[in-house]
Design a protein around this motif. Sequence first.
Motif, PDB file in Angstrom:
ATOM      1  N   GLN A  45     -11.253  -6.903 -12.906  1.00 37.32           N
ATOM      2  CA  GLN A  45     -10.530  -6.738 -11.654  1.00 37.32           C
ATOM      3  C   GLN A  45     -11.530  -6.629 -10.519  1.00 37.32           C
ATOM      4  OE1 GLN A  45      -8.871  -2.846 -10.398  1.00 37.32           O
ATOM      5  NE2 GLN A  45      -9.271  -2.125 -12.508  1.00 37.32           N
ATOM      6  N   CYS A  90      -5.401 -14.356  -3.016  1.00 36.43           N
ATOM      7  CA  CYS A  90      -6.035 -13.344  -3.874  1.00 36.43           C
ATOM      8  C   CYS A  90      -6.368 -13.920  -5.249  1.00 36.43           C
ATOM      9  CB  CYS A  90      -5.127 -12.134  -4.024  1.00 36.43           C
ATOM     10  SG  CYS A  90      -4.951 -11.111  -2.544  1.00 36.43           S
ATOM     11  N   GLU A 128     -11.565  -6.028  -5.912  1.00 40.24           N
ATOM     12  CA  GLU A 128     -10.821  -5.876  -4.665  1.00 40.24           C
ATOM     13  C   GLU A 128     -11.052  -7.107  -3.808  1.00 40.24           C
ATOM     14  OE1 GLU A 128     -10.680  -3.099  -0.642  1.00 40.24           O
ATOM     15  OE2 GLU A 128     -11.372  -2.182  -2.524  1.00 40.24           O
ATOM     16  N   SER A 129      -9.997  -7.625  -3.213  1.00 40.31           N
ATOM     17  CA  SER A 129     -10.090  -8.797  -2.358  1.00 40.31           C
ATOM     18  C   SER A 129      -9.553  -8.462  -0.968  1.00 40.31           C
ATOM     19  CB  SER A 129      -9.314  -9.971  -2.961  1.00 40.31           C
ATOM     20  OG  SER A 129      -7.943  -9.639  -3.110  1.00 40.31           O
ATOM     21  N   ILE A 134     -15.733  -5.245  -1.944  1.00 43.20           N
ATOM     22  CA  ILE A 134     -14.792  -6.331  -1.688  1.00 43.20           C
ATOM     23  C   ILE A 134     -15.515  -7.636  -1.955  1.00 43.20           C
ATOM     24  CG2 ILE A 134     -13.362  -7.502   0.028  1.00 43.20           C
ATOM     25  CD1 ILE A 134     -13.211  -4.822   1.543  1.00 43.20           C
ATOM     26  N   ASP A 140      -5.456  -7.030  -3.210  1.00 46.05           N
ATOM     27  CA  ASP A 140      -5.647  -6.768  -1.787  1.00 46.05           C
ATOM     28  C   ASP A 140      -5.229  -5.334  -1.507  1.00 46.05           C
ATOM     29  OD1 ASP A 140      -5.911  -6.749   0.938  1.00 46.05           O
ATOM     30  OD2 ASP A 140      -4.161  -8.011   1.338  1.00 46.05           O
ATOM     31  N   HIS A 181     -13.683  -3.097 -13.537  1.00 46.02           N
ATOM     32  CA  HIS A 181     -14.191  -3.513 -12.232  1.00 46.02           C
ATOM     33  C   HIS A 181     -15.424  -4.396 -12.421  1.00 46.02           C
ATOM     34  CE1 HIS A 181     -11.769  -1.527  -9.182  1.00 46.02           C
ATOM     35  NE2 HIS A 181     -11.604  -0.534 -10.050  1.00 46.02           N
ATOM     36  N   GLY A 214      -5.540   0.601  -9.596  1.00 49.01           N
ATOM     37  CA  GLY A 214      -6.811   0.245 -10.219  1.00 49.01           C
ATOM     38  C   GLY A 214      -6.974   0.892 -11.582  1.00 49.01           C
ATOM     39  N   TRP A 237       0.804  -1.215   0.000  1.00 51.61           N
ATOM     40  CA  TRP A 237       0.000   0.000   0.000  1.00 51.61           C
ATOM     41  C   TRP A 237       0.843   1.273   0.000  1.00 51.61           C
ATOM     42  CZ3 TRP A 237      -5.156  -0.141   3.178  1.00 51.61           C
ATOM     43  CH2 TRP A 237      -5.878  -1.270   2.814  1.00 51.61           C
ATOM     44  N   PRO A 264      -7.429  -1.080  -1.532  1.00 50.82           N
ATOM     45  CA  PRO A 264      -8.604  -0.305  -1.948  1.00 50.82           C
ATOM     46  C   PRO A 264      -8.341   0.439  -3.250  1.00 50.82           C
ATOM     47  CG  PRO A 264      -7.450   0.838  -0.195  1.00 50.82           C
ATOM     48  CD  PRO A 264      -6.736  -0.473  -0.378  1.00 50.82           C
ATOM     49  N   THR A 265      -8.747  -0.122  -4.358  1.00 49.38           N
ATOM     50  CA  THR A 265      -8.519   0.494  -5.662  1.00 49.38           C
ATOM     51  C   THR A 265      -9.629   1.466  -6.056  1.00 49.38           C
ATOM     52  OG1 THR A 265      -9.501  -1.461  -6.662  1.00 49.38           O
ATOM     53  CG2 THR A 265      -7.103  -1.393  -6.525  1.00 49.38           C
ATOM     54  N   THR A 270      -2.878   3.275  -4.338  1.00 52.87           N
ATOM     55  CA  THR A 270      -3.772   2.143  -4.559  1.00 52.87           C
ATOM     56  C   THR A 270      -4.807   2.439  -5.646  1.00 52.87           C
ATOM     57  OG1 THR A 270      -5.277   2.830  -2.764  1.00 52.87           O
ATOM     58  CG2 THR A 270      -3.473   1.339  -2.194  1.00 52.87           C
TER      59      THR A 270
END
Length: 256
Positions: A129, A210, A131-132, A236, A60, A116, A106, A10, A62-63, A102
């Motif tokens: 893509q 992930c 977020e995990s 998520i 993993d 997304h 993305g 991050w 926050p995109t 981050t």
Amino acid sequence: MKFLGIDFGWTSQPSGLCCLVFQDNALWLKDLTRLADIPDLLAWIDACVSPEEPAGVAVDAPTLIPNATGMRLPDRLAHKHFGRYHAGCYPANLGLPFAQRTVQLGLSLEARGFAHAPTIQPLVPIRFQIESFPHPAMVHLFGLSRILKYKKGTVAERRAELAKLRHYVLTVLPALTPALHFRPDQTLPDIPTRGVDLKAVEDRLDSIVCAYIAAHWWYWGEARNWVLGDRTQGYIVVPAPATDLSSHAAEATPVD
């Protein structure tokens, strides 16, 4: 399909990276590495997946961060559903130092065609893509009563918890659907004895989780996954527990 897992650094830390390939109705490990610089990370993605090739990426980090202050919707929902497992999510907003890094990742993925995907049609070859968040995913996938606490504690405690994660990856993920298999010549990193070396193995193992989340989302969609949040407020994706499949998925996607 290929599935990339990015345990993203991050701030300035290296990122764990995993590439899985879906072939013969199973997942196979193609690459597992760790890279420090974002240009190298993006070059790794480009080397793993050609421009027109379908693939899913789970990050993993926050995109999507739409809020200037406070906590995102998916962060609140992670605390609501997983706080009792000690798997609360670190709150993200645009005022925090990591936000630009981050979010830019993305955007870099979107520029490569990875849109997304808070909703998905299962088993359709696309580029996406999500977020995990490995900790709650492990709780559900491995049937845990609390998270594996390999990030904090004494070296001995961290080693023991990381060894559990390695064991679950090797024994539980091959028994799930889709199954993750390892070829005879493939091994996962051994658990180091020195505390300074644990982070490198942790990042790689987290990246496998992930990548598996991305594959699980593509294979099952909302029938066997929870979506915490939405495209507007951030989201998520978390695999559903085996005993609680689609019936709980709707409950886990409130907008509150």
